[in-house]
Scaffold this motif. Structure first.
Motif, PDB file in Angstrom:
ATOM      1  N   PHE A  23       0.868  -1.165   0.000  1.00  0.00           N
ATOM      2  CA  PHE A  23       0.000   0.000   0.000  1.00  0.00           C
ATOM      3  C   PHE A  23       0.905   1.216   0.000  1.00  0.00           C
ATOM      4  O   PHE A  23       1.996   1.184   0.572  1.00  0.00           O
ATOM      5  N   ALA A  24       0.444   2.294  -0.630  1.00  0.00           N
ATOM      6  CA  ALA A  24       1.324   3.449  -0.772  1.00  0.00           C
ATOM      7  C   ALA A  24       0.544   4.751  -0.726  1.00  0.00           C
ATOM      8  O   ALA A  24      -0.653   4.805  -1.005  1.00  0.00           O
ATOM      9  N   ASN A  25       1.263   5.800  -0.345  1.00  0.00           N
ATOM     10  CA  ASN A  25       0.818   7.168  -0.548  1.00  0.00           C
ATOM     11  C   ASN A  25       2.017   7.910  -1.132  1.00  0.00           C
ATOM     12  O   ASN A  25       2.986   7.285  -1.558  1.00  0.00           O
ATOM     13  N   ARG A  26       1.975   9.232  -1.172  1.00  0.00           N
ATOM     14  CA  ARG A  26       3.065   9.988  -1.807  1.00  0.00           C
ATOM     15  C   ARG A  26       4.411   9.816  -1.094  1.00  0.00           C
ATOM     16  O   ARG A  26       5.454   9.861  -1.723  1.00  0.00           O
ATOM     17  N   GLN A  27       4.393   9.618   0.220  1.00  0.00           N
ATOM     18  CA  GLN A  27       5.629   9.606   0.995  1.00  0.00           C
ATOM     19  C   GLN A  27       6.191   8.215   1.283  1.00  0.00           C
ATOM     20  O   GLN A  27       7.391   8.065   1.448  1.00  0.00           O
ATOM     21  N   PHE A  28       5.321   7.204   1.371  1.00  0.00           N
ATOM     22  CA  PHE A  28       5.782   5.887   1.799  1.00  0.00           C
ATOM     23  C   PHE A  28       5.102   4.764   1.015  1.00  0.00           C
ATOM     24  O   PHE A  28       3.963   4.896   0.585  1.00  0.00           O
ATOM     25  N   VAL A  29       5.829   3.652   0.895  1.00  0.00           N
ATOM     26  CA  VAL A  29       5.263   2.390   0.431  1.00  0.00           C
ATOM     27  C   VAL A  29       5.417   1.431   1.609  1.00  0.00           C
ATOM     28  O   VAL A  29       6.495   1.334   2.196  1.00  0.00           O
ATOM     29  N   VAL A  30       4.329   0.748   1.954  1.00  0.00           N
ATOM     30  CA  VAL A  30       4.372  -0.206   3.058  1.00  0.00           C
ATOM     31  C   VAL A  30       3.981  -1.587   2.537  1.00  0.00           C
ATOM     32  O   VAL A  30       2.918  -1.749   1.944  1.00  0.00           O
ATOM     33  N   TYR A  31       4.869  -2.545   2.730  1.00  0.00           N
ATOM     34  CA  TYR A  31       4.573  -3.948   2.444  1.00  0.00           C
ATOM     35  C   TYR A  31       4.269  -4.615   3.775  1.00  0.00           C
ATOM     36  O   TYR A  31       4.986  -4.395   4.760  1.00  0.00           O
ATOM     37  N   SER A  32       3.210  -5.418   3.816  1.00  0.00           N
ATOM     38  CA  SER A  32       2.879  -6.127   5.048  1.00  0.00           C
ATOM     39  C   SER A  32       2.617  -7.596   4.730  1.00  0.00           C
ATOM     40  O   SER A  32       2.007  -7.923   3.713  1.00  0.00           O
ATOM     41  N   LEU A  33       3.103  -8.447   5.599  1.00  0.00           N
ATOM     42  CA  LEU A  33       2.933  -9.890   5.432  1.00  0.00           C
ATOM     43  C   LEU A  33       2.573 -10.488   6.787  1.00  0.00           C
ATOM     44  O   LEU A  33       3.292 -10.290   7.778  1.00  0.00           O
ATOM     45  N   LYS A  34       1.452 -11.202   6.822  1.00  0.00           N
ATOM     46  CA  LYS A  34       1.008 -11.825   8.074  1.00  0.00           C
ATOM     47  C   LYS A  34       1.870 -13.046   8.375  1.00  0.00           C
ATOM     48  O   LYS A  34       2.127 -13.866   7.503  1.00  0.00           O
ATOM     49  N   LYS A  35       2.327 -13.135   9.620  1.00  0.00           N
ATOM     50  CA  LYS A  35       3.136 -14.258  10.095  1.00  0.00           C
ATOM     51  C   LYS A  35       2.422 -14.863  11.310  1.00  0.00           C
ATOM     52  O   LYS A  35       2.662 -14.443  12.442  1.00  0.00           O
ATOM     53  N   PRO A  36       1.534 -15.837  11.087  1.00  0.00           N
ATOM     54  CA  PRO A  36       0.794 -16.432  12.211  1.00  0.00           C
ATOM     55  C   PRO A  36       1.746 -17.010  13.259  1.00  0.00           C
ATOM     56  O   PRO A  36       2.761 -17.611  12.939  1.00  0.00           O
ATOM     57  N   GLY A  37       1.400 -16.776  14.498  1.00  0.00           N
ATOM     58  CA  GLY A  37       2.198 -17.311  15.597  1.00  0.00           C
ATOM     59  C   GLY A  37       3.334 -16.399  16.041  1.00  0.00           C
ATOM     60  O   GLY A  37       3.999 -16.685  17.026  1.00  0.00           O
ATOM     61  N   GLN A  38       3.543 -15.308  15.323  1.00  0.00           N
ATOM     62  CA  GLN A  38       4.608 -14.368  15.697  1.00  0.00           C
ATOM     63  C   GLN A  38       4.116 -13.511  16.868  1.00  0.00           C
ATOM     64  O   GLN A  38       3.007 -12.985  16.825  1.00  0.00           O
ATOM     65  N   ALA A  39       4.937 -13.345  17.879  1.00  0.00           N
ATOM     66  CA  ALA A  39       4.510 -12.662  19.095  1.00  0.00           C
ATOM     67  C   ALA A  39       4.328 -11.156  18.911  1.00  0.00           C
ATOM     68  O   ALA A  39       3.485 -10.542  19.557  1.00  0.00           O
ATOM     69  N   HIS A  40       5.122 -10.543  18.048  1.00  0.00           N
ATOM     70  CA  HIS A  40       5.048  -9.094  17.850  1.00  0.00           C
ATOM     71  C   HIS A  40       5.441  -8.762  16.429  1.00  0.00           C
ATOM     72  O   HIS A  40       6.032  -9.580  15.719  1.00  0.00           O
ATOM     73  N   PHE A  41       5.122  -7.546  16.008  1.00  0.00           N
ATOM     74  CA  PHE A  41       5.446  -7.127  14.646  1.00  0.00           C
ATOM     75  C   PHE A  41       6.948  -6.890  14.493  1.00  0.00           C
ATOM     76  O   PHE A  41       7.667  -6.734  15.480  1.00  0.00           O
ATOM     77  N   ARG A  42       7.410  -6.897  13.232  1.00  0.00           N
ATOM     78  CA  ARG A  42       8.789  -6.541  12.907  1.00  0.00           C
ATOM     79  C   ARG A  42       8.742  -5.538  11.769  1.00  0.00           C
ATOM     80  O   ARG A  42       7.866  -5.610  10.912  1.00  0.00           O
ATOM     81  N   ILE A  43       9.697  -4.611  11.756  1.00  0.00           N
ATOM     82  CA  ILE A  43       9.745  -3.651  10.656  1.00  0.00           C
ATOM     83  C   ILE A  43      11.127  -3.648  10.008  1.00  0.00           C
ATOM     84  O   ILE A  43      12.142  -3.857  10.665  1.00  0.00           O
ATOM     85  N   GLY A  44      11.117  -3.423   8.703  1.00  0.00           N
ATOM     86  CA  GLY A  44      12.338  -3.238   7.933  1.00  0.00           C
ATOM     87  C   GLY A  44      12.230  -1.893   7.243  1.00  0.00           C
ATOM     88  O   GLY A  44      11.154  -1.510   6.781  1.00  0.00           O
ATOM     89  N   LEU A  45      13.324  -1.165   7.179  1.00  0.00           N
ATOM     90  CA  LEU A  45      13.311   0.173   6.596  1.00  0.00           C
ATOM     91  C   LEU A  45      14.198   0.236   5.367  1.00  0.00           C
ATOM     92  O   LEU A  45      15.279  -0.357   5.341  1.00  0.00           O
ATOM     93  N   SER A  46      13.749   0.996   4.376  1.00  0.00           N
ATOM     94  CA  SER A  46      14.544   1.231   3.187  1.00  0.00           C
ATOM     95  C   SER A  46      14.467   2.720   2.857  1.00  0.00           C
ATOM     96  O   SER A  46      13.385   3.229   2.545  1.00  0.00           O
ATOM     97  N   VAL A  47      15.606   3.393   2.950  1.00  0.00           N
ATOM     98  CA  VAL A  47      15.680   4.818   2.636  1.00  0.00           C
ATOM     99  C   VAL A  47      16.815   4.996   1.632  1.00  0.00           C
ATOM    100  O   VAL A  47      17.980   4.780   1.945  1.00  0.00           O
ATOM    101  N   SER A  48      16.456   5.387   0.426  1.00  0.00           N
ATOM    102  CA  SER A  48      17.405   5.476  -0.678  1.00  0.00           C
ATOM    103  C   SER A  48      18.382   6.639  -0.520  1.00  0.00           C
ATOM    104  O   SER A  48      18.080   7.636   0.134  1.00  0.00           O
ATOM    105  N   LYS A  49      19.538   6.524  -1.176  1.00  0.00           N
ATOM    106  CA  LYS A  49      20.521   7.605  -1.176  1.00  0.00           C
ATOM    107  C   LYS A  49      19.995   8.840  -1.885  1.00  0.00           C
ATOM    108  O   LYS A  49      20.514   9.930  -1.695  1.00  0.00           O
ATOM    109  N   ARG A  50      18.966   8.669  -2.727  1.00  0.00           N
ATOM    110  CA  ARG A  50      18.396   9.820  -3.429  1.00  0.00           C
ATOM    111  C   ARG A  50      17.698  10.783  -2.484  1.00  0.00           C
ATOM    112  O   ARG A  50      17.433  11.926  -2.847  1.00  0.00           O
TER     113      ARG A  50
END
Length: 122
Positions: A23-50
């Motif tokens: 899902f996206a807006n002008r500032q961010f794109v967010v990918y989400s994937l459900k992981k059943p049984g996972q105790a808490h969320f995890r995040i990965g960040l990507s910020v380009s050199k541009r």
């Protein structure tokens, strides 16, 4: 953000890109994937050199991490998220970044919508 809350391995990133929903807006794109049984969320960040020099990129990453920390109770916990920052994010302050992330997370239906939250955001 604690180590267990981060997505670091390339294999994990690729799995989220391939199997997750984006899902996206002008500032961010967010990918989400459900992981059943996972105790808490995890995040990965990507910020380009541009987006700017190392100082600016690190500032954007700090803002995103802090926004997720503040939204922690409202996020669905069994998900992995990847956040990709786009060019307009480089000129935003923390509150604008948080508002933009709230918007895109609501679009992806992973943020529990609370009336108190939406009133404080305005």
């Amino acid at each position: 953000m604690k180590k267990e809350y981060r997505v670091k391995k390339n294999k994990d990133f690729q799995e989220i890109f391939k199997k997750g929903k984006s899902f996206a807006n002008r500032q961010f794109v967010v990918y989400s994937l459900k992981k059943p049984g996972q105790a808490h969320f995890r995040i990965g960040l990507s910020v380009s050199k541009r987006l700017g020099n190392a100082v600016k990129r690190n500032q954007i990453k700090r803002y995103i991490r802090q926004a997720f920390h503040e939204l922690e109770d409202d996020l669905q916990q069994e998900y992995d998220y990847i956040i990709i920052a786009r060019k307009p994010a480089a000129t935003m302050d923390f509150f604008e970044i948080k508002g933009s992330l709230v918007h895109v997370l609501k679009l992806s239906k992973v943020l529990k919508v609370r009336k108190a939250l939406s009133k404080s955001e305005q």
